[in-house]
Design a protein around this motif. Structure first.
Motif, PDB file in Angstrom:
ATOM      1  N   UNK A  55       0.823  -1.205   0.000  1.00  0.00           N
ATOM      2  CA  UNK A  55       0.000   0.000   0.000  1.00  0.00           C
ATOM      3  C   UNK A  55       0.863   1.263   0.000  1.00  0.00           C
ATOM      4  N   UNK A  56       1.979   1.216   0.717  1.00  0.00           N
ATOM      5  CA  UNK A  56       2.897   2.359   0.737  1.00  0.00           C
ATOM      6  C   UNK A  56       3.455   2.635  -0.664  1.00  0.00           C
ATOM      7  N   UNK A  57       3.786   1.568  -1.390  1.00  0.00           N
ATOM      8  CA  UNK A  57       4.307   1.733  -2.754  1.00  0.00           C
ATOM      9  C   UNK A  57       3.244   2.305  -3.680  1.00  0.00           C
ATOM     10  N   UNK A  58       2.007   1.839  -3.538  1.00  0.00           N
ATOM     11  CA  UNK A  58       0.926   2.374  -4.362  1.00  0.00           C
ATOM     12  C   UNK A  58       0.635   3.828  -4.008  1.00  0.00           C
ATOM     13  N   UNK A  59       0.806   4.174  -2.744  1.00  0.00           N
ATOM     14  CA  UNK A  59       0.648   5.566  -2.329  1.00  0.00           C
ATOM     15  C   UNK A  59       1.764   6.422  -2.931  1.00  0.00           C
ATOM     16  N   UNK A  60       2.992   5.915  -2.925  1.00  0.00           N
ATOM     17  CA  UNK A  60       4.129   6.653  -3.492  1.00  0.00           C
ATOM     18  C   UNK A  60       3.944   6.879  -4.997  1.00  0.00           C
ATOM     19  N   UNK A  61       3.242   5.971  -5.657  1.00  0.00           N
ATOM     20  CA  UNK A  61       2.964   6.121  -7.085  1.00  0.00           C
ATOM     21  C   UNK A  61       1.800   7.079  -7.339  1.00  0.00           C
ATOM     22  N   UNK A  62       1.130   7.483  -6.266  1.00  0.00           N
ATOM     23  CA  UNK A  62       0.028   8.428  -6.392  1.00  0.00           C
ATOM     24  C   UNK A  62      -1.321   7.794  -6.648  1.00  0.00           C
ATOM     25  N   UNK A  63      -1.442   6.472  -6.458  1.00  0.00           N
ATOM     26  CA  UNK A  63      -2.692   5.781  -6.744  1.00  0.00           C
ATOM     27  C   UNK A  63      -3.619   5.670  -5.540  1.00  0.00           C
ATOM     28  N   UNK A  64      -3.049   5.760  -4.335  1.00  0.00           N
ATOM     29  CA  UNK A  64      -3.821   5.614  -3.097  1.00  0.00           C
ATOM     30  C   UNK A  64      -3.406   6.672  -2.094  1.00  0.00           C
ATOM     31  N   UNK A  65      -4.290   6.915  -1.140  1.00  0.00           N
ATOM     32  CA  UNK A  65      -3.918   7.686   0.053  1.00  0.00           C
ATOM     33  C   UNK A  65      -4.187   6.814   1.257  1.00  0.00           C
ATOM     34  N   UNK A  66      -3.354   6.986   2.271  1.00  0.00           N
ATOM     35  CA  UNK A  66      -3.521   6.261   3.533  1.00  0.00           C
ATOM     36  C   UNK A  66      -3.646   7.310   4.628  1.00  0.00           C
TER      37      UNK A  66
END
Length: 146
Positions: free
Chosen positions: A75-86
């Motif tokens: 999830x952190x990687x997907x957040x870094x790619x701009x696809x998710x927020x946590x």
């Protein structure tokens, strides 16, 4: 005379062709998903969000059978790619709410043809794919009962 070690031969193992198929299917996804800058596991998680919307780590892990220690870095990687927020829940700070960003939602349109590409790649009829799907989900349900 029957070989007492016959049950141990790879050709007699259900797990072996399942393992090989999973490995090879993921390998075939790789060049398709590279265009979206996603790994196979990241793609599966994105599909979860495209289908379910926002969620929390515990719910995602439970429904996808992914351990939180595996899910969190993903999830952190997907957040870094701009696809998710946590973000932490205001009601309970232990609860991490995961939401798609506009970029994550837009990626859905780019991914729309992936299932069709994979079906062509695997050369299965719809009926064959449906049969495999039913059997594998039956196995998963039986495993979950234990």
């Amino acid at each position: 005379m029957k070989d007492k070690y016959e049950p141990l031969k790879l050709k007699n193992q259900l797990c072996f062709p399942i393992y090989l198929c999973a490995k090879e299917i993921q390998r075939r996804y790789a060049p398709i998903l590279d265009k979206l800058n996603l790994t196979y596991t990241q793609y599966v998680v994105m599909m979860y969000f495209w289908e379910n919307g926002s969620s929390n780590v515990k719910t995602i892990g439970k429904s996808m059978l992914i351990d939180p220690s595996t899910l969190t870095p993903l999830l952190k990687k997907l957040e870094a790619k701009g696809y998710l927020t946590r973000t932490r829940s205001k009601k309970d700070e232990r609860n991490l709410i995961i939401e798609l960003t506009e970029s994550g939602e837009a990626l859905k349109d780019k991914a729309l043809d992936i299932p069709a590409q994979m079906c062509r790649c695997l050369d299965l009829t719809e009926e064959e794919a449906a049969t495999i799907y039913k059997i594998l989900y039956k196995v998963l349900q039986n495993i979950e009962k234990e």
